[in-house]
Design an enzyme around this catalytic site. Structure first.
Site, PDB file in Angstrom:
ATOM      1  N   TYR A  36       9.802  -8.574 -21.360  1.00 37.00           N
ATOM      2  CA  TYR A  36       8.857  -8.646 -20.248  1.00 37.00           C
ATOM      3  C   TYR A  36       7.942  -9.875 -20.340  1.00 37.00           C
ATOM      4  CZ  TYR A  36       6.026  -7.142 -16.342  1.00 37.00           C
ATOM      5  OH  TYR A  36       5.404  -7.087 -15.117  1.00 37.00           O
ATOM      6  N   ALA A  53       0.794  -1.239   0.000  1.00 36.88           N
ATOM      7  CA  ALA A  53       0.000   0.000   0.000  1.00 36.88           C
ATOM      8  C   ALA A  53       0.819   1.277   0.000  1.00 36.88           C
ATOM      9  CB  ALA A  53      -0.916   0.017   1.229  1.00 36.88           C
ATOM     10  N   SER A  54       2.128   1.177   0.154  1.00 37.94           N
ATOM     11  CA  SER A  54       2.894   2.378   0.494  1.00 37.94           C
ATOM     12  C   SER A  54       3.416   3.164  -0.695  1.00 37.94           C
ATOM     13  CB  SER A  54       4.071   1.995   1.395  1.00 37.94           C
ATOM     14  OG  SER A  54       4.873   1.039   0.729  1.00 37.94           O
ATOM     15  N   LYS A  56       3.623 -13.309 -14.159  1.00 36.85           N
ATOM     16  CA  LYS A  56       2.328 -12.667 -14.401  1.00 36.85           C
ATOM     17  C   LYS A  56       1.335 -13.659 -15.015  1.00 36.85           C
ATOM     18  CE  LYS A  56       3.307  -8.566 -12.810  1.00 36.85           C
ATOM     19  NZ  LYS A  56       2.875  -8.240 -11.427  1.00 36.85           N
ATOM     20  N   GLY A  71       3.446   3.556  -5.421  1.00 39.23           N
ATOM     21  CA  GLY A  71       3.027   3.113  -6.747  1.00 39.23           C
ATOM     22  C   GLY A  71       1.530   2.860  -6.850  1.00 39.23           C
TER      23      GLY A  71
HETATM   24  P1  NAI Z   1       6.122  -0.195  -5.901  1.00 37.71           P
HETATM   25  O1  NAI Z   1       7.532  -0.586  -5.686  1.00 37.71           O
HETATM   26  O2  NAI Z   1       5.789   1.237  -6.025  1.00 37.71           O
HETATM   27  O3  NAI Z   1       5.210  -0.806  -4.719  1.00 37.71           O
HETATM   28  C1  NAI Z   1       5.468  -2.065  -4.174  1.00 37.71           C
HETATM   29  C2  NAI Z   1       4.798  -2.196  -2.822  1.00 37.71           C
HETATM   30  O4  NAI Z   1       5.063  -3.524  -2.310  1.00 37.71           O
HETATM   31  C3  NAI Z   1       5.302  -1.224  -1.746  1.00 37.71           C
HETATM   32  O5  NAI Z   1       4.199  -0.780  -0.994  1.00 37.71           O
HETATM   33  C4  NAI Z   1       6.202  -2.098  -0.872  1.00 37.71           C
HETATM   34  O6  NAI Z   1       6.301  -1.667   0.474  1.00 37.71           O
HETATM   35  C5  NAI Z   1       5.450  -3.412  -0.954  1.00 37.71           C
HETATM   36  N1  NAI Z   1       6.254  -4.580  -0.594  1.00 37.71           N
HETATM   37  C6  NAI Z   1       7.351  -5.075  -1.217  1.00 37.71           C
HETATM   38  N2  NAI Z   1       7.795  -6.174  -0.565  1.00 37.71           N
HETATM   39  C7  NAI Z   1       6.954  -6.381   0.481  1.00 37.71           C
HETATM   40  C8  NAI Z   1       6.885  -7.354   1.521  1.00 37.71           C
HETATM   41  N3  NAI Z   1       7.752  -8.364   1.611  1.00 37.71           N
HETATM   42  N4  NAI Z   1       5.894  -7.218   2.438  1.00 37.71           N
HETATM   43  C9  NAI Z   1       5.004  -6.199   2.373  1.00 37.71           C
HETATM   44  N5  NAI Z   1       5.013  -5.278   1.396  1.00 37.71           N
HETATM   45  C10 NAI Z   1       5.981  -5.360   0.464  1.00 37.71           C
HETATM   46  O7  NAI Z   1       5.640  -1.033  -7.189  1.00 37.71           O
HETATM   47  P2  NAI Z   1       4.461  -0.880  -8.254  1.00 37.71           P
HETATM   48  O8  NAI Z   1       5.051  -0.495  -9.553  1.00 37.71           O
HETATM   49  O9  NAI Z   1       3.330  -0.110  -7.704  1.00 37.71           O
HETATM   50  O10 NAI Z   1       4.039  -2.417  -8.414  1.00 37.71           O
HETATM   51  C11 NAI Z   1       2.886  -2.974  -7.840  1.00 37.71           C
HETATM   52  C12 NAI Z   1       2.341  -4.033  -8.789  1.00 37.71           C
HETATM   53  O11 NAI Z   1       1.934  -3.402  -9.999  1.00 37.71           O
HETATM   54  C13 NAI Z   1       3.362  -5.104  -9.173  1.00 37.71           C
HETATM   55  O12 NAI Z   1       2.717  -6.361  -9.222  1.00 37.71           O
HETATM   56  C14 NAI Z   1       3.776  -4.680 -10.567  1.00 37.71           C
HETATM   57  O13 NAI Z   1       4.238  -5.763 -11.346  1.00 37.71           O
HETATM   58  C15 NAI Z   1       2.466  -4.128 -11.100  1.00 37.71           C
HETATM   59  N6  NAI Z   1       2.578  -3.280 -12.284  1.00 37.71           N
HETATM   60  C16 NAI Z   1       3.447  -2.218 -12.363  1.00 37.71           C
HETATM   61  C17 NAI Z   1       3.558  -1.481 -13.539  1.00 37.71           C
HETATM   62  C18 NAI Z   1       4.500  -0.307 -13.658  1.00 37.71           C
HETATM   63  O14 NAI Z   1       4.761   0.122 -14.787  1.00 37.71           O
HETATM   64  N7  NAI Z   1       4.994   0.235 -12.580  1.00 37.71           N
HETATM   65  C19 NAI Z   1       2.755  -1.809 -14.726  1.00 37.71           C
HETATM   66  C20 NAI Z   1       1.811  -2.873 -14.514  1.00 37.71           C
HETATM   67  C21 NAI Z   1       1.766  -3.589 -13.346  1.00 37.71           C
HETATM   68 NA    NA Z   2       2.178  -0.716  -4.991  1.00 38.65          NA
END
Ligand code: NAI
Ligand code: NA
Length: 395
Positions: free
Chosen positions: A232, A46-47, A241, A49
């Site tokens: 990817y 939740a923190s 995925k 992205g």
């Molecule tokens: P992000 O890095 O901004 O957020 C990841 C979150 O996961 C953070 O809140 C972090 O604290 C949490 N986290 C990581 N390890 C953890 C653990 N062991 N326990 C608890 N929390 C944990 O990443 P983003 O980009 O928001 O990714 C979220 C999802 O969206 C992923 O599945 C990613 O593949 C998907 N996604 C991202 C895209 C992009 O272009 N950024 C595009 C399409 C999908």
């Molecule tokens: Na996220």
């Protein structure tokens, strides 16, 4: 105070700027249509992205009480702490000003103990039932409840893939290579980033009887245009995925008893901590941004997540729209043929000397800085942050 970046990883953040960035997201959802959706939500990851944007959209666009799970570090002896830590604290502040419950578990999402603690909280202090679980974890490691530690590997299948990418630290274009993964690395990446942990959450929550009738759950995924498939979709992340997409169907069947549904949501590519880490990919993002901004189709995390909740997951007539594979497609604008043709035209012109102007490098950098609270209008960056003050104000 200046942003410090190593490779493509941010090493510091600015709380006041992070507050501005959160307020900007709140202002967006408050002025773009109310979501008639879930009132009790759990966001895992939740923190930052997509997870943070989901939480903001649902709380401030729909009046939801939220529980967040994330893995972040606060200010202390070891430094000023991570951006995600401040995002949680600042989100809580804004939510409580609105009279909304916002509870955070700073804990390992992969652990059964965390799951149990969340369940206890739901039962004792959150009204007993939840309407939605958003699964938005991005991680390189997973400690499985059986004690095995899995590592994910960013790599390809078949031959190594090389292509131009850039490094934020040096602001240079560099040739980057994704190496082929072994069968073991592939299986391990699926363990970390596939659907298994998502399913374990839903199964435990269901067994504890904390899912409301009509409950929904979503997990975020990416497919991308064919030009990125070697790196990817057809690589190790893509395999994870694909597993996640199958898991959505399994969970969906599991939820029939309570008339619930599970969906994988295909999002568009955008700047986050996680995507900056993938070789070659950020260059594609700069080209995509350039084109989507020109066509007035550009969306950041908050626009995507607000549109997801408003139009797709909780539409006025109640019918969730998916493609033939039951995937919710938030990448519809990204994959428009006119968008991808324009991206391809730009790609052919990119050189090490012009990549900053051919693609929207400035826009990329601006969004990357914003993720860490830098480059925000109205913030005074002239003073260094004092750790004692940070500990006092944000612990
Ligand atoms: P992000 O890095 O901004 O957020 C990841 C979150 O996961 C953070 O809140 C972090 O604290 C949490 N986290 C990581 N390890 C953890 C653990 N062991 N326990 C608890 N929390 C944990 O990443 P983003 O980009 O928001 O990714 C979220 C999802 O969206 C992923 O599945 C990613 O593949 C998907 N996604 C991202 C895209 C992009 O272009 N950024 C595009 C399409 C999908
Ligand atoms: Na996220």
């Amino acid at each position: 105070m200046k942003p410090i970046i190593q490779g493509n990883v941010a090493k510091n953040c600015h709380p006041e700027g992070l507050l501005k960035a959160i307020d900007k997201q709140i202002a967006y959802v408050e002025s773009h249509g109310e979501i008639y959706g879930p009132k009790k939500v759990l966001v895992i990851g939740a923190s930052s992205g997509y997870g943070l944007a989901s939480r903001i959209a649902l709380a401030f666009g729909g009046g939801a009480d939220t529980i967040g799970v994330s893995f972040e570090k606060g200010p202390g002896e070891k430094g000023a702490g991570s951006a995600g830590w401040y995002n949680n604290v600042l989100f809580q502040r804004r939510a409580s000003e609105k009279g909304l419950i916002a509870k955070d578990f700073i804990a390992d999402a992969f652990s059964d103990t965390t799951r149990q603690n969340v369940i206890d909280f739901i039962q004792q202090e959150f009204g007993g039932k939840i309407d939605l679980v958003v699964y938005s974890v991005a991680s390189g490691i997973r400690l499985h409840p059986d004690g095995t530690r899995y590592h994910s590997t960013l790599g390809v299948r078949g031959q190594a893939f090389s292509g131009p990418g850039f490094e934020l630290e040096s602001q240079r274009m560099v040739e980057q290579t994704l190496e082929p993964v072994t069968e073991q690395q592939l299986a391990d990446t699926v363990k970390v980033m596939g659907g298994e942990d998502w399913q374990r959450w839903i199964t435990m929550l269901e067994q504890a009887d904390v899912l409301a009738a009509g409950f929904k759950t979503v997990a975020y995924s990416y497919i991308g245009p064919e030009s990125t498939w070697p790196l990817y979709k057809e690589g190790s992340l893509g395999a994870a995925k694909a597993h996640l997409h199958n898991t959505a169907d399994e969970i969906n069947a599991q939820l029939q008893r309570i008339s619930g549904n599970a969906y994988a949501v295909i999002c568009k590519a955008l700047v986050t901590k996680a995507s900056a880490f993938i070789p070659v990919f950020p260059l594609y993002i700069t080209l995509l941004y350039k084109v989507m901004k020109q066509k007035r189709l550009h969306e950041t995390c908050i626009e995507q997540m607000h549109r997801l909740m408003l139009d797709h997951l909780y539409p006025p007539l109640g019918k969730v729209t998916t493609d033939a594979q039951r995937l919710i497609r938030m990448d519809d604008y990204e994959l428009r043929p006119d968008v991808q043709n324009a991206v391809e035209l730009l790609r052919r012109q990119v050189t090490a000397d012009n990549f900053m102007v051919i693609g929207d490098f400035a826009g990329y950098l601006q969004e990357f800085h914003e993720l860490n609270g830098f480059g925000m209008a109205g913030v005074d960056y002239s003073d260094e942050l004092d750790i004692h003050t940070l500990v006092k104000e944000y612990s």
